[in-house]
Design a protein around this motif. Structure first.
Motif, PDB file in Angstrom:
ATOM      1  N   TYR A  23       0.821  -1.201   0.000  1.00 64.81           N
ATOM      2  CA  TYR A  23       0.000   0.000   0.000  1.00 64.81           C
ATOM      3  C   TYR A  23       0.858   1.256   0.000  1.00 64.81           C
ATOM      4  N   ALA A  24       2.005   1.225   0.673  1.00 56.48           N
ATOM      5  CA  ALA A  24       2.917   2.376   0.660  1.00 56.48           C
ATOM      6  C   ALA A  24       3.406   2.643  -0.761  1.00 56.48           C
ATOM      7  N   HIS A  25       3.667   1.584  -1.509  1.00 60.13           N
ATOM      8  CA  HIS A  25       4.064   1.757  -2.906  1.00 60.13           C
ATOM      9  C   HIS A  25       2.932   2.374  -3.719  1.00 60.13           C
ATOM     10  N   ARG A  26       1.719   1.955  -3.479  1.00 57.11           N
ATOM     11  CA  ARG A  26       0.561   2.539  -4.169  1.00 57.11           C
ATOM     12  C   ARG A  26       0.403   4.014  -3.816  1.00 57.11           C
ATOM     13  N   ASN A  32       2.079  11.169  -6.278  1.00 57.40           N
ATOM     14  CA  ASN A  32       3.124  11.782  -7.077  1.00 57.40           C
ATOM     15  C   ASN A  32       4.436  11.872  -6.295  1.00 57.40           C
ATOM     16  N   ARG A  33       4.799  10.743  -5.691  1.00 60.47           N
ATOM     17  CA  ARG A  33       6.067  10.562  -4.959  1.00 60.47           C
ATOM     18  C   ARG A  33       6.186  11.468  -3.737  1.00 60.47           C
ATOM     19  N   ASN A  34       5.142  11.487  -2.941  1.00 60.10           N
ATOM     20  CA  ASN A  34       5.153  12.236  -1.686  1.00 60.10           C
ATOM     21  C   ASN A  34       5.977  11.452  -0.668  1.00 60.10           C
ATOM     22  N   LYS A  35       7.172  11.945  -0.373  1.00 62.41           N
ATOM     23  CA  LYS A  35       8.103  11.231   0.506  1.00 62.41           C
ATOM     24  C   LYS A  35       7.627  11.224   1.950  1.00 62.41           C
ATOM     25  N   LEU A  36       7.032  12.316   2.398  1.00 61.65           N
ATOM     26  CA  LEU A  36       6.599  12.413   3.784  1.00 61.65           C
ATOM     27  C   LEU A  36       5.466  11.421   4.077  1.00 61.65           C
ATOM     28  N   LEU A  37       4.487  11.375   3.209  1.00 67.29           N
ATOM     29  CA  LEU A  37       3.352  10.480   3.407  1.00 67.29           C
ATOM     30  C   LEU A  37       3.773   9.017   3.299  1.00 67.29           C
ATOM     31  N   THR A  38       4.556   8.708   2.288  1.00 64.47           N
ATOM     32  CA  THR A  38       5.027   7.338   2.122  1.00 64.47           C
ATOM     33  C   THR A  38       5.931   6.943   3.276  1.00 64.47           C
ATOM     34  N   VAL A  41       3.857   6.030   6.344  1.00 64.94           N
ATOM     35  CA  VAL A  41       3.284   4.689   6.235  1.00 64.94           C
ATOM     36  C   VAL A  41       4.355   3.640   6.518  1.00 64.94           C
ATOM     37  N   LEU A  42       5.536   3.829   5.962  1.00 67.01           N
ATOM     38  CA  LEU A  42       6.607   2.851   6.166  1.00 67.01           C
ATOM     39  C   LEU A  42       7.101   2.832   7.613  1.00 67.01           C
ATOM     40  N   VAL A  43       7.137   3.990   8.270  1.00 66.36           N
ATOM     41  CA  VAL A  43       7.549   4.030   9.680  1.00 66.36           C
ATOM     42  C   VAL A  43       6.521   3.310  10.550  1.00 66.36           C
ATOM     43  N   ALA A  44       5.236   3.568  10.313  1.00 67.57           N
ATOM     44  CA  ALA A  44       4.193   2.899  11.096  1.00 67.57           C
ATOM     45  C   ALA A  44       4.194   1.397  10.837  1.00 67.57           C
ATOM     46  N   ALA A  45       4.405   0.990   9.593  1.00 66.42           N
ATOM     47  CA  ALA A  45       4.467  -0.440   9.278  1.00 66.42           C
ATOM     48  C   ALA A  45       5.686  -1.090   9.923  1.00 66.42           C
ATOM     49  N   SER A  46       6.802  -0.390   9.908  1.00 67.24           N
ATOM     50  CA  SER A  46       8.022  -0.927  10.528  1.00 67.24           C
ATOM     51  C   SER A  46       7.868  -1.011  12.046  1.00 67.24           C
ATOM     52  N   ALA A  47       7.229  -0.020  12.647  1.00 70.93           N
ATOM     53  CA  ALA A  47       6.987  -0.057  14.093  1.00 70.93           C
ATOM     54  C   ALA A  47       6.101  -1.244  14.451  1.00 70.93           C
TER      55      ALA A  47
END
Length: 187
Positions: A23-26, A32-38, A41-47
């Motif tokens: 979903y983070a990839h989606r 449009n490659r929003n680094k903060l939003l992605t 998501v990746l930080v919450a998934a990693s946590a």
């Protein structure tokens, strides 16, 4: 704790993590490659994944009750719920009809948006139920988390498959016909 139970719980955390990364990839694509939003998501998934494996490490004491009494259980579930909330809200924001300027694709985007929101809401509510049931004041208290915990990985896999199948269905369906309003005639 038996090794097969440890493997099943660990697989549940891994499945949740990989689906959330999908979903983070989606989100990376539609935002449009929003680094903060992605990144959020990746930080919450990693946590969620880290606290899940810490929970498994604590539960290796040999007593299954430590799995349910550990304070890492609700933190893991809240991390997963936060990740699902970010995913659902961002998809809802980026696929809303006012952002799309294509009239013909609007129907397909609305269908995809509906599927994303439905599956995101199901996984969010499941993860939130684990965290809420952990803090119940009932005698069996934390053992209530078993019910939503069992279906956690299944809801994530079903959400992933629903998204992939929805893309196929919307690709094969024709767009609804556009209605052109009639113009009044001047006599």
């Amino acid at each position: 704790m038996p090794w097969d139970l440890s493997m099943a719980i660990g697989a549940s955390f891994l499945v949740s993590f990989f689906v959330q990364c999908f979903y983070a990839h989606r989100i990376w694509i539609i935002s449009n490659r929003n680094k903060l939003l992605t990144g959020a998501v990746l930080v919450a998934a990693s946590a969620q994944l880290v606290f899940g494996f810490v929970l498994l490490g604590v539960a290796r004491t040999g007593n299954i009750a430590t799995l349910f009494n550990s304070p890492y259980n609700p933190v893991n579930s809240l991390g997963s719920a936060v990740c699902d909330a970010i995913i659902t809200a961002s998809v809802l924001f980026y696929l809303r009809p006012s952002r799309t300027n294509l009239l013909r694709k609007d129907y397909h985007i609305q269908k995809l948006n509906l599927v994303y929101v439905q599956t995101g809401l199901i996984t969010f509510l499941n993860a939130l139920a684990i965290a809420i049931l952990y803090y119940q004041d009932v005698m069996v208290g934390e053992y209530l988390t078993v019910a939503p915990g069992i279906v956690k990985s299944k809801t994530y896999l079903n959400a992933l498959l629903a998204i992939l199948n929805a893309r196929k269905l919307t690709r094969n369906q024709p767009a609804p016909p556009l209605e052109i309003p009639t113009l009044p005639t001047i006599h």
